[in-house]
Design an enzyme around this catalytic site. Structure first.
Site, PDB file in Angstrom:
ATOM      1  N   HIS A  21      85.349  10.453  14.295  1.00  0.00           N
ATOM      2  CA  HIS A  21      85.513  11.879  14.619  1.00  0.00           C
ATOM      3  C   HIS A  21      86.734  12.076  15.523  1.00  0.00           C
ATOM      4  CE1 HIS A  21      83.844  15.940  15.908  1.00  0.00           C
ATOM      5  NE2 HIS A  21      84.618  15.656  16.945  1.00  0.00           N
ATOM      6  N   GLU A  22      86.801  11.313  16.614  1.00  0.00           N
ATOM      7  CA  GLU A  22      87.913  11.489  17.562  1.00  0.00           C
ATOM      8  C   GLU A  22      89.247  11.105  16.910  1.00  0.00           C
ATOM      9  OE1 GLU A  22      87.228  13.269  19.876  1.00  0.00           O
ATOM     10  OE2 GLU A  22      85.073  12.950  20.110  1.00  0.00           O
ATOM     11  N   HIS A  54      90.566  13.803  14.721  1.00  0.00           N
ATOM     12  CA  HIS A  54      91.146  14.947  15.436  1.00  0.00           C
ATOM     13  C   HIS A  54      92.676  14.852  15.503  1.00  0.00           C
ATOM     14  CE1 HIS A  54      88.009  17.596  16.615  1.00  0.00           C
ATOM     15  NE2 HIS A  54      87.368  16.755  17.394  1.00  0.00           N
ATOM     16  N   GLU A  99      86.647  20.763  14.271  1.00  0.00           N
ATOM     17  CA  GLU A  99      85.475  19.918  14.488  1.00  0.00           C
ATOM     18  C   GLU A  99      84.821  19.515  13.167  1.00  0.00           C
ATOM     19  OE1 GLU A  99      84.890  18.567  17.229  1.00  0.00           O
ATOM     20  OE2 GLU A  99      86.247  19.779  18.438  1.00  0.00           O
ATOM     21  N   ASP A 121      84.224  15.835  11.850  1.00  0.00           N
ATOM     22  CA  ASP A 121      82.906  15.319  11.456  1.00  0.00           C
ATOM     23  C   ASP A 121      82.959  14.695  10.059  1.00  0.00           C
ATOM     24  OD1 ASP A 121      81.544  15.987  13.761  1.00  0.00           O
ATOM     25  OD2 ASP A 121      80.682  17.842  12.959  1.00  0.00           O
TER      26      ASP A 121
HETATM   27 ZN   LIG Z   1      85.562  16.959  18.199  1.00  0.00          ZN
END
Ligand SMILES: [Zn+2]
Length: 673
Positions: A512-513, A516, A573, A577
């Site tokens: 997830h990070e 980003h 986000e 995900d």
């Molecule tokens: Zn996030």
């Protein structure tokens, strides 16, 4: 807290927490929590219910909470550890922890706080009363900003978007008492009702400080009028997701021209900022609007607005009647909590917020093991390899952009657990018995620490979260991924759990990070953290088309009643995900070849990974909190996070043998990464 352009996090609110001292043994062979499941549900119809139905039924929201989730569960467990540390420190037995001990003990001492009443605010209120014209406002606003009273706008330091190696001053919109500009401007019944409750709250606070009957009547309207005027000039949340909309490098003279009535030179001097030659005025129209507010509002009304914010910001450290009234609006009306949390829990949070690295230092000493860090690092490298493979194989991206994407990926750095060098709090004075003063001095310490960065090289070793925090983040201006010690435990990671379950939890968090850095915001920054377009026009168009699929998908989810998920607000986000779980699955499958794919607890490895993902997000939420989340939070509600992702994955369909027309199999499956 004072970061103006927030790093991209896993959940919205950094939660105070600490590592449990040892990893508990999982309750099952795999590490999944089997009694959290609802086996009567069909995973292909509602996977979230299947993974979490048992937990949801058995874990109602406690009276003093607005949400109850696996994150909160972990926080609560860890707060016990922080509690022990702080009680010990408060007893004076740990000389090197005197500051956190004194801060915590002062916060707990409600009797002494009640006895002082509002007297500690006296000098500040006198200064506000003495204000004779708007022309003299700047030094007073500077003093209020220093101690954490955020009137009119925010001021701080942040890396220059166009040259992220250097910190610059930043002036941003602010000055509101409600969560967002739209709370002042929407006309639906719920918003109108909430504004009515806000007016009552301001009136009650005015009554508590001894305002006349006429004041109790008129002050709320004055505050509402001033804040509404500020809100009208403010940029909405979706627009603020676009970095080009919140980057306007101006000279102080140019800022002065936008806000003629406010003396910026006096403000800069009063906050003791280093020389400022240019600053990021995130939203020039807001400052133009602020200029009009200052020019058109009578000085008597400005004084009421300032006093309201002084009391509002101080409420947690004021007598019981203020704390209760503050909770009545911000806790109950806004988030649905029924009871105030016990004082010690609130004081643990405030200590974490004001002295986070001294408290953090105390618990990593007893809590953070080298094994978790080594395992995490290994997983990070495996997931980075998965992203590298993914980029190579993308059909929609040309080689030119792929080359740049790989340069950015290879430049990503990571921080795990806690800082190499701890923050030095020696310039901060903590006085036993002065709860409000401690909080104000801690704010001043942090404000000056931020301003001292202006004009200096950016420090990539600094953490934006405290070690006990159950959260993680990507910083686009530093191109790094960050995992505080607080999140490196069950249900995210357990050294004793099956690898598939850890990949569904911690692995998906890492993915997830990392994603980003390549979502609709992150992709606009380059390997060095600079806002710079490295995409060909053709690839940018392909990206935007694919991202629109997520916007459409999530915009269709209902958050609560008439409120839908905001697909544009949550795009970054949702992209993270979706990319995160896919990368984690790829990384896990790449290592699976080395071991036999055996069944555990009756589930295949792929099923366990998906269940690990689902169970991280088990969550109950009060209607008020769900509404607040959908209207302000860039993350989708947990149910949508889980089902939104799996329904995009053919791998999920295969793992649970779902049929093509099952609800968890989208006709038009979205995928960027
Ligand atoms: Zn996030």
């Amino acid at each position: 807290m004072r970061r103006l352009f927030a790093a991209f996090t896993l959940v919205a609110l950094p939660l105070a927490a600490a590592m449990a001292s040892a990893q508990s043994s999982p309750s099952s062979e795999s590490g999944l929590q089997l009694d959290a499941m609802d086996r009567s549900a069909d995973p292909c119809a509602d996977f979230y219910q299947y993974a979490c139905g048992g937990w949801i039924a058995n874990n109602p929201v406690p009276a003093d909470r607005s949400t109850w989730s696996r994150f909160d569960e972990l926080q609560e467990r860890n707060n016990e550890a922080l509690h022990r540390i702080l009680e010990r420190a408060a007893s004076g037995s740990e000389p090197e922890q005197k500051k956190i001990g004194d801060y915590y003990a002062s916060c707990l001492d409600e009797a002494s706080i009640n006895q002082k009443g509002t007297a500690p605010l006296g000098p500040l209120v006198s200064k506000i009363d003495a204000l004779s014209s708007v022309a003299d406002l700047a030094p007073l606003v500077a003093e209020l900003h220093t101690i954490g009273v955020n009137v009119f706008f925010s001021f701080g330091a942040q890396a220059d978007f166009k040259d992220a190696s250097v910190e610059m001053a930043i002036a941003d919109q602010g000055g509101l008492g409600l969560p967002d500009r739209d709370y002042y401007l929407r006309d639906d019944a719920k918003s109108t009702e909430l504004r009515k409750q806000y007016l009552e709250h301001i009136g009650n606070i005015a009554r508590l400080v001894g305002a006349s009957a006429q004041g109790v009547e008129s002050i709320p309207d004055i505050v509402m009028r001033t804040e509404t005027a500020l809100a009208r000039g403010a940029l909405d949340r979706v627009s603020r997701r676009d970095p080009t909309r919140i980057y306007h490098k101006l000279t102080p003279a140019e800022l002065q021209a936008l806000t003629p009535t406010f003396q910026w030179t006096r403000y800069f001097t009063a906050v003791a900022a280093p020389p400022i030659y240019a600053l990021n005025v995130t939203e020039p129209d807001f400052f133009k609007g602020l200029g009009q507010v200052l020019a058109s509002t009578p000085i008597a009304e400005i004084k009421h607005y300032l006093k309201w914010h002084v009391i509002h910001a101080s409420a947690p450290m004021l007598p019981t009647a203020f704390v209760d009234e503050n909770f009545r609006f911000y806790g109950t009306a806004l988030t649905g909590a029924k009871e105030l949390r016990p004082r010690w829990k609130r004081c643990v949070d405030y200590t974490d917020s004001d002295l986070g690295e001294e408290l953090g230092k105390a618990f990593v000493k007893e809590a953070f093991g080298p094994q978790a860090k080594a395992d995490m690092l290994k997983m990070i490298h495996e997931i980075e390899s998965a992203l590298e493979k993914d980029i190579h194989e993308l059909a929609w991206m040309t080689d030119t952009t792929k080359k740049e994407a790989l340069v950015k990926l290879h430049a990503v750095t990571e921080k795990i657990g806690y800082p190499d060098r701890w923050r030095d709090y020696s310039a901060l004075t903590i006085v036993r018995g002065d709860a409000l003063g401690n909080s104000q001095r801690a704010n001043a310490f942090e404000f000056h620490r931020q301003l001292n960065k202006i004009g200096k090289p950016a420090d990539k070793t600094e953490w934006g979260m405290t070690p006990p925090t159950v959260n993680a983040y990507y910083n686009p201006l530093q191109n790094n991924i960050n995992f505080p010690a607080g999140i490196l435990q069950s249900p995210f990671y357990n050294v004793k759990s099956d690898r598939a379950v850890n990949f569904g939890g911690a692995g998906a968090v890492i993915g997830h990070e990392l994603t980003h850095g390549f979502d609709d915001q992150g992709r606009q920054f380059d390997a060095r953290g600079n806002l710079k377009d490295w995409w060909t026009a053709e690839d940018a168009k392909a990206f935007t088309g694919r991202a629109q699929c997520f916007v459409d998908e999530y915009s269709n989810f209902t958050a609560i009643d008439e409120v839908k998920v905001n697909g544009k607000l949550t795009l970054g986000e949702n992209t993270a995900d979706n990319g995160g779980l896919r990368l984690s699955l790829m990384a896990y499958m790449a290592t699976l070849a080395a071991e036999p794919a055996k069944s555990l607890d009756g589930f295949t490895p792929e099923q366990r990974l998906f269940l690990g993902w689902g169970q991280v997000w088990c969550d109950n939420r009060r209607p008020e909190a769900l509404r607040l989340m959908a209207q302000t939070n860039p993350h989708s509600p947990p149910r949508n996070r889980v089902n939104g992702v799996v329904s995009n994955m053919p791998e999920f369909q295969k793992a649970f043998s779902c049929k093509a027309d099952d609800p968890m199999v989208r006709k038009n499956q979205c995928r960027v990464w």
